[in-house]
Design a protein around this motif. Sequence first.
Motif: not given
Length: 258
Positions: A155-158, A163-165, A182-189, A191-196
């Motif tokens: 999912i490209a849009e933060d 919302e999904v997570l 990673l710890d916490g939703l904000a960190d994970l969200t 991080h996924i954007g950076a991975a993309q």
Amino acid sequence: MPELPYNLDRTVVIRAKPETVFRFFTDSARWASWWGAGSTIDAKPGGKVYIRHANGIESLGEVLEVREPERIAFTYGFVSGKPMPPGSSRVTIRLEPDEGGTRLHLLHEFAEADVRDEHVQGWRFQLSLFGNAVANEAYAGAQSTVDAWFGAWVIAEDKAREEVLTKIATPGIRFRDRFSLLDGLADLTAHIGAAQRFMPGIGLQRKGNVRHCQGTVLADWIAAGSDGKERMSGTSVLVFSPDGRIDWVTSFTNPPAA
């Protein structure tokens, strides 16, 4: 009922809410799922307790007390009369909320010490079956949740990703792999954007059915590019919270093929 001076105590934690756990004491189909096909319970004072064990041995009892979702008590004995007749022992099960779900306290009171000792392994085994039966129901949607987890990584849009997570993961979710701590939703969200950005076009897909045991799930996966070709593969271990959301993920990557 005779004097019952000999006690068998056992405490286990079931990874589900007390309301979910208690259903397995009040519904005959759920009762049979951990005792054996054909077992029934009429969960009211004076109601009949019937257990048909997997080896064909039959037990009988009578419900003494029901306090949903906290406590149930019933008498217990064997139809054959050996090693004890119906009505000659008493089982009390108490449930308490616990950080890991529900803390179950079992007290089985006996008239004789040797009969008590014969039941130690029986309850160790039976409560293991119970934990699995409850978990099978509590986490029946685990595979769909795992698919949503993998889907979130493309999912490209933060905001949409968050919302999904939020629906499938706890606020304090922890994620570990060779590139993540990673710890916490904000960190994970984030991080996924950076991975993309660093791995554009790479998506994760579940490979085969998940394997589940009492709130812990193993899910094999592949990472494929936009051309559909597999880039890597691995296995994720997902630990679910008592409310069915993902609480912890540890992901392992398979070594490249020789």
